[in-house]
Design an enzyme around this catalytic site. Structure first.
Site, PDB file in Angstrom:
ATOM      1  N   ALA A 133      -4.321 -28.481 -86.132  1.00  0.00           N
ATOM      2  CA  ALA A 133      -4.191 -29.902 -85.832  1.00  0.00           C
ATOM      3  C   ALA A 133      -5.226 -30.816 -86.470  1.00  0.00           C
ATOM      4  CB  ALA A 133      -4.214 -30.098 -84.317  1.00  0.00           C
ATOM      5  N   PRO A 135      -7.590 -33.033 -88.835  1.00  0.00           N
ATOM      6  CA  PRO A 135      -8.347 -34.013 -88.052  1.00  0.00           C
ATOM      7  C   PRO A 135      -7.528 -34.876 -87.105  1.00  0.00           C
ATOM      8  CG  PRO A 135      -7.988 -34.862 -90.243  1.00  0.00           C
ATOM      9  CD  PRO A 135      -7.399 -33.464 -90.237  1.00  0.00           C
ATOM     10  N   GLY A 137      -4.293 -36.655 -87.548  1.00  0.00           N
ATOM     11  CA  GLY A 137      -3.305 -37.675 -87.902  1.00  0.00           C
ATOM     12  C   GLY A 137      -1.894 -37.274 -87.503  1.00  0.00           C
ATOM     13  N   CYS A 256      -0.509 -28.604 -98.566  1.00  0.00           N
ATOM     14  CA  CYS A 256      -0.813 -29.603 -99.587  1.00  0.00           C
ATOM     15  C   CYS A 256      -1.182 -28.895-100.886  1.00  0.00           C
ATOM     16  CB  CYS A 256      -1.932 -30.536 -99.130  1.00  0.00           C
ATOM     17  SG  CYS A 256      -3.470 -29.716 -98.659  1.00  0.00           S
TER      18      CYS A 256
END
Length: 496
Positions: A133, A135, A137, A256
């Site tokens: 989870a 940071p 967002g 990512c």
């Protein structure tokens, strides 16, 4: 660093990118010039991006507010066509230094990173788990998609990152989250089944090259395909999500990075292991120029359904690189028995603080509707959604929002509490000018005009700007306003 890498000559940034991205040249070269467009996109700084807090403002109001604050139109300020909440901002725009960010009207989050939660398709009443989870967002996106009610568990492997996660949730007024700490790949089955699970997996992070320019010099394309430790962790997380997902529920796996070994190959292996009990759903958003997932890589043919995955390439979307796979567990798949629920009863005297708070700030009695109070530490009280039902295991690092500090005299509403309830205050509330706002956020004292404090008695007051609460201040008997804005948040006001 190996001897071979130590002897590598220094390369310019573009040359470094061509070296580490060379393995993807065939993937991005759909048309003439695509490869150079891809390399050029990776060299451009990433536009800033925010999303509007849907319970505090809307994107049109936020856009108008930013234009007014900045003194006119900003080059690069635009809405994202695929998101009803997102705004693109100029590359060098520091959203975290604006007052409206301090006030929790928006959250800064890279555009590509906002995509997974939209595709997770969260609805109020669902039980949701965010396995990686911090940071926070995506956690905040999910919490608000649930209407800031119900049950969301936010887990992270790094304990120190949970504090940053909680800070973001507090600023945004989130009351339906319990945070847990531990390896998501070993998350206890005693937690029970979830309707939605997000696995934003740790990865080689190639997609962040636009934000982290120095990463190009550290990436080694020779190890991407053979990083057994990283791939093993990704597999463990996705397998755990499958175990914890209820039959008919949805799992979203994202990274990512561009590496197929961390994306399609991970998903393909878990699909094969599940032998038909898991299927891929189309991952598409109208207005988002994504590309389908790969169905072949490294001489290996993958399941044709992997085309349903989503790849974001920077030269197509002007974002970072991202991969998303949306999976649904079939209705006939096995699932876990319900786990035990944590006991969240308030202490005998804890709710007695609420009437005095409501009287002090002129809140209606209905302000506590749908909420419950719990004392988690000696410092004071937390506020949780009344229907928040976290499991007994794993034990929580924290639950809900710390809103009232009771171990000091006089007791004090926290800044997070003021941001959550300050708009409804009818007493002990003061509207600030722009100059006073900036001084307050710098933790400086303010001398308000008589008409500002005429309806306030000495003591704690909620301060607002343009109707939006900023926090709590102390009005002294000499009519000086002393800022109680927390020092750990004062970076928000750096531009002021």
């Amino acid at each position: 660093m190996t001897e071979r890498h130590a002897r590598r000559p220094e390369l310019g940034h573009a040359a470094q990118l061509r070296r580490v991205m060379a393995r993807y040249q065939s993937l991005v070269s759909e048309q003439a010039g695509d490869w150079e467009a891809f390399i050029a996109a990776l060299q451009r700084p990433l536009p800033a991006c925010i999303w509007a807090h849907p319970q505090r403002t809307d994107v049109a109001e936020l856009q108008a507010l930013i234009i007014a604050e900045e003194g006119g139109e900003l080059p690069g300020l635009a809405r994202d066509p695929w998101s009803p909440l997102a705004l693109r901002l100029p590359v060098d725009f520091k959203a975290g230094q604006r007052w409206w960010y301090c006030a929790g009207l928006a959250h800064a989050q890279e555009a590509a990173s906002q995509v997974p939660v939209w595709l997770l398709d969260v609805h109020p009443g669902q039980r949701v788990l965010d396995l990686c989870a911090a940071p926070g967002g995506k956690t905040a996106q999910i919490a608000l998609a649930l209407g800031n009610r119900g049950t969301l568990l936010a887990n992270d492997f790094a304990r120190e990152r949970i504090a940053a996660l909680q800070g973001n949730l507090d600023r945004l007024g989130i009351v339906n989250v319990s945070t847990t700490w531990g390896d998501g790949g070993n998350y206890p089955a005693a937690a029970g089944a979830f309707d939605r699970i997000l696995v934003d997996a740790p990865c080689s992070s190639e997609g962040t090259l636009r934000r982290h320019r120095s990463l190009a010099a550290r990436l080694d394309p020779d190890t991407l395909a053979t990083n057994a430790r990283l791939h093993g962790r990704q597999l463990a997380l996705l397998r755990k999500a499958v175990q914890l997902c209820r039959a008919g529920g949805r799992i979203l796996y994202s990274t990512c990075t561009f590496a197929p070994e961390e994306n399609e190959c991970i998903v393909a292996q878990v699909l094969e292991e599940q032998a038909g009990r898991l299927r891929l759903l189309p991952a598409r958003l109208p207005g988002l120029a994504g590309r389908p997932g790969l169905t072949a890589w490294g001489g290996r043919t993958l399941d044709a359904s992997l085309a349903n995955c989503l790849r974001l390439w920077p030269h197509h979307t002007d974002t970072g690189g991202f991969f998303v796979a949306v999976m649904e567990k079939t209705p006939d798949a096995p699932q876990l028995e319900p786990g035990d629920t944590a006991v969240l009863d308030a202490g005998v005297d804890d709710e007695c603080w609420l009437p005095a708070l409501a009287e002090h700030y002129g809140w209606p009695e209905t302000i506590w509707s749908g909420l419950r109070v719990q004392r988690q530490t000696r410092r004071g009280l937390h506020l949780l959604a009344a229907d928040h039902e976290p499991p007994a295991q794993p034990s929580a690092q924290g639950r809900g929002l710390f809103f009232h500090r009771t171990n000091i005299r006089p007791p004090k509403l926290t800044t997070a509490g003021a941001l959550l309830f300050g708009a409804q205050a009818t007493r002990q509330v003061m509207e600030l000018s722009q100059e006073q706002r900036d001084a307050y956020l710098r933790r400086a004292s303010v001398t308000p005009r008589p008409q500002q404090w005429a309806d306030c008695r000495p003591g704690q007051v909620i301060v607002r700007y343009r109707g939006h609460p900023l926090g709590v201040a102390l009005l002294t008997r000499s009519r000086t306003l002393e800022s109680l804005f927390p020092s750990r948040w004062s970076g928000c006001a750096g531009r002021s």
